[in-house]
Scaffold this active site. Structure first.
Site, PDB file in Angstrom:
ATOM      1  N   ASP A 207       0.828  -1.209   0.000  1.00 56.73           N
ATOM      2  CA  ASP A 207       0.000   0.000   0.000  1.00 56.73           C
ATOM      3  C   ASP A 207       0.863   1.261   0.000  1.00 56.73           C
ATOM      4  O   ASP A 207       1.958   1.266   0.557  1.00 56.73           O
ATOM      5  CB  ASP A 207      -0.895  -0.023   1.255  1.00 56.73           C
ATOM      6  CG  ASP A 207      -2.079   0.916   1.118  1.00 56.73           C
ATOM      7  OD1 ASP A 207      -2.318   1.441   0.002  1.00 56.73           O
ATOM      8  OD2 ASP A 207      -2.761   1.147   2.131  1.00 56.73           O
TER       9      ASP A 207
ATOM     10  N   GLY B 268       0.258   5.469  -4.392  1.00 51.81           N
ATOM     11  CA  GLY B 268      -0.360   6.728  -4.806  1.00 51.81           C
ATOM     12  C   GLY B 268       0.134   7.887  -3.949  1.00 51.81           C
ATOM     13  O   GLY B 268       0.533   8.937  -4.466  1.00 51.81           O
TER      14      GLY B 268
ATOM     15  N   HIS C 109       3.093   3.517  -9.019  1.00 51.53           N
ATOM     16  CA  HIS C 109       2.943   2.069  -9.229  1.00 51.53           C
ATOM     17  C   HIS C 109       4.199   1.479  -9.874  1.00 51.53           C
ATOM     18  O   HIS C 109       4.596   0.355  -9.565  1.00 51.53           O
ATOM     19  CB  HIS C 109       1.697   1.783 -10.071  1.00 51.53           C
ATOM     20  CG  HIS C 109       0.412   2.164  -9.376  1.00 51.53           C
ATOM     21  ND1 HIS C 109       0.131   1.790  -8.083  1.00 51.53           N
ATOM     22  CD2 HIS C 109      -0.664   2.898  -9.793  1.00 51.53           C
ATOM     23  CE1 HIS C 109      -1.061   2.266  -7.733  1.00 51.53           C
ATOM     24  NE2 HIS C 109      -1.565   2.943  -8.751  1.00 51.53           N
TER      25      HIS C 109
ATOM     26  N   ARG D 157     -11.701   2.134  -8.859  1.00 56.73           N
ATOM     27  CA  ARG D 157     -10.840   3.312  -9.131  1.00 56.73           C
ATOM     28  C   ARG D 157     -11.139   3.870 -10.526  1.00 56.73           C
ATOM     29  O   ARG D 157     -11.693   3.169 -11.375  1.00 56.73           O
ATOM     30  CB  ARG D 157      -9.369   2.904  -9.030  1.00 56.73           C
ATOM     31  CG  ARG D 157      -9.001   2.516  -7.619  1.00 56.73           C
ATOM     32  CD  ARG D 157      -7.517   2.341  -7.462  1.00 56.73           C
ATOM     33  NE  ARG D 157      -7.244   2.038  -6.066  1.00 56.73           N
ATOM     34  CZ  ARG D 157      -6.076   2.203  -5.481  1.00 56.73           C
ATOM     35  NH1 ARG D 157      -5.060   2.674  -6.148  1.00 56.73           N
ATOM     36  NH2 ARG D 157      -5.920   1.897  -4.213  1.00 56.73           N
TER      37      ARG D 157
ATOM     38  N   LEU E 202      11.624 -20.273  -4.650  1.00 56.95           N
ATOM     39  CA  LEU E 202      10.541 -19.455  -4.079  1.00 56.95           C
ATOM     40  C   LEU E 202       9.266 -19.575  -4.919  1.00 56.95           C
ATOM     41  O   LEU E 202       9.323 -19.600  -6.146  1.00 56.95           O
ATOM     42  CB  LEU E 202      11.000 -17.990  -4.057  1.00 56.95           C
ATOM     43  CG  LEU E 202       9.967 -16.951  -3.605  1.00 56.95           C
ATOM     44  CD1 LEU E 202       9.689 -17.070  -2.107  1.00 56.95           C
ATOM     45  CD2 LEU E 202      10.443 -15.529  -3.928  1.00 56.95           C
TER      46      LEU E 202
ATOM     47  N   ARG F 156       1.986  -5.085   6.040  1.00 58.37           N
ATOM     48  CA  ARG F 156       1.277  -4.020   5.331  1.00 58.37           C
ATOM     49  C   ARG F 156       2.063  -2.721   5.457  1.00 58.37           C
ATOM     50  O   ARG F 156       2.479  -2.337   6.550  1.00 58.37           O
ATOM     51  CB  ARG F 156      -0.137  -3.822   5.892  1.00 58.37           C
ATOM     52  CG  ARG F 156      -0.872  -2.743   5.098  1.00 58.37           C
ATOM     53  CD  ARG F 156      -2.357  -2.686   5.357  1.00 58.37           C
ATOM     54  NE  ARG F 156      -2.937  -1.751   4.395  1.00 58.37           N
ATOM     55  CZ  ARG F 156      -4.169  -1.811   3.919  1.00 58.37           C
ATOM     56  NH1 ARG F 156      -4.972  -2.771   4.300  1.00 58.37           N
ATOM     57  NH2 ARG F 156      -4.600  -0.937   3.051  1.00 58.37           N
TER      58      ARG F 156
END
Ligand code: FPP
Length: 235
Positions: free
Chosen positions: A13, A16, A30, A64, A124, A182
């Site tokens: 997050d 923006g 982004h 969005r 992974l 987060r």
């Protein structure tokens, strides 16, 4: 119990806000987020994390503005297209969870291609959540279970066990996330891995995703190593 989480999931997050603070476009935010993804994948591999799930686009992100949704879709398509061979060469298996039918044909093709190309990789596992929502995953699983009962494949006489119900979820062979990270100072799950996060350890940082660095990742792992995970039992 291992002190390194086997499965780390991340809510990426703040792209923006990172961009706005610098007078840049959200798309640039982004793009910077993608560069963080590349770094994080390397850190996870080096730390011997087995599974990394990244929340790239939620079922709610469709709300969005069309321009941003379009930019994100193009960006994800480009990343999958240009990085497929690099992931394969790095022995990273890439898989996608979410409502694939929502995505453009070209993105669906890129997903199928990268999954096929990296299918044999046993390093992974990178799981990308795209058009993913925990509620929709659970509803889809409940529907699939109901269909199995209707078609006589399971009796449906009893409430399904956790193990049985899990088998109807996306990528059901992937163990539950041990830790969810987060960024950007929010303390919410935002519809991410609702079923699988029952006993996940949570770690949050105010750092915006593009600025998430090796030190932040190391701090999260260090915090995890101190957690006493009782899983509802007694110490
Ligand atoms: C949250 O920041 C980030 C997203 C909604 C998109 C994240 C996606 C990527 C970085 C692309 C990854 C691509 C692949 C293929 C892994 P935000 O826009 O919600 O930021 P804000 O809360 O500051 O507005």
């Amino acid at each position: 119990m291992s002190r390194v989480p086997e499965h780390v999931a991340m809510i990426m997050d703040g792209n923006g806000r990172w961009a706005e603070m610098r007078g840049k476009s959200r798309l640039e935010g982004h793009r910077a987020g993608v560069r963080t993804v590349e770094r994080v994948v390397g850190w996870c591999r080096d730390a011997h994390v087995r599974y990394l799930t990244l929340y790239a686009f939620s079922t709610e992100n469709w709300k969005r503005p069309a321009e941003e949704v379009g930019d994100l879709m193009k960006l994800m398509t480009l990343v999958l297209k240009t990085k497929a061979a690099a992931f394969r060469d790095a022995n990273i298996r890439v898989r996608v969870i979410g409502r694939r039918a929502d995505l453009s044909q070209v993105l669906q093709r890129m997903i199928a291609k990268i999954e096929r190309m990296t299918d044999g990789c046993d390093g992974l596992q990178l799981i990308l959540a795209i058009s993913y929502g925990g509620r929709s995953e659970i509803a889809e699983a409940a529907y699939a279970y109901a269909c199995a009962v209707r078609d006589g494949k399971v009796s449906g006489a009893e409430v399904p066990s956790d193990a049985v119900f899990r088998s109807y979820l996306y990528a059901s062979d992937v163990p539950d996330p041990d830790m969810i990270i987060r960024t950007s100072g929010e303390f919410r799950l935002s519809n991410f891995l609702l079923w699988q996060s029952a006993y996940s350890e949570f770690w949050a940082t105010p750092v915006m995703w593009p600025d998430f660095g090796k030190d932040d990742f190391s701090a999260a792992l260090a915090s995890y190593a101190t957690r006493n995970r009782r899983m509802g039992g007694r110490p």
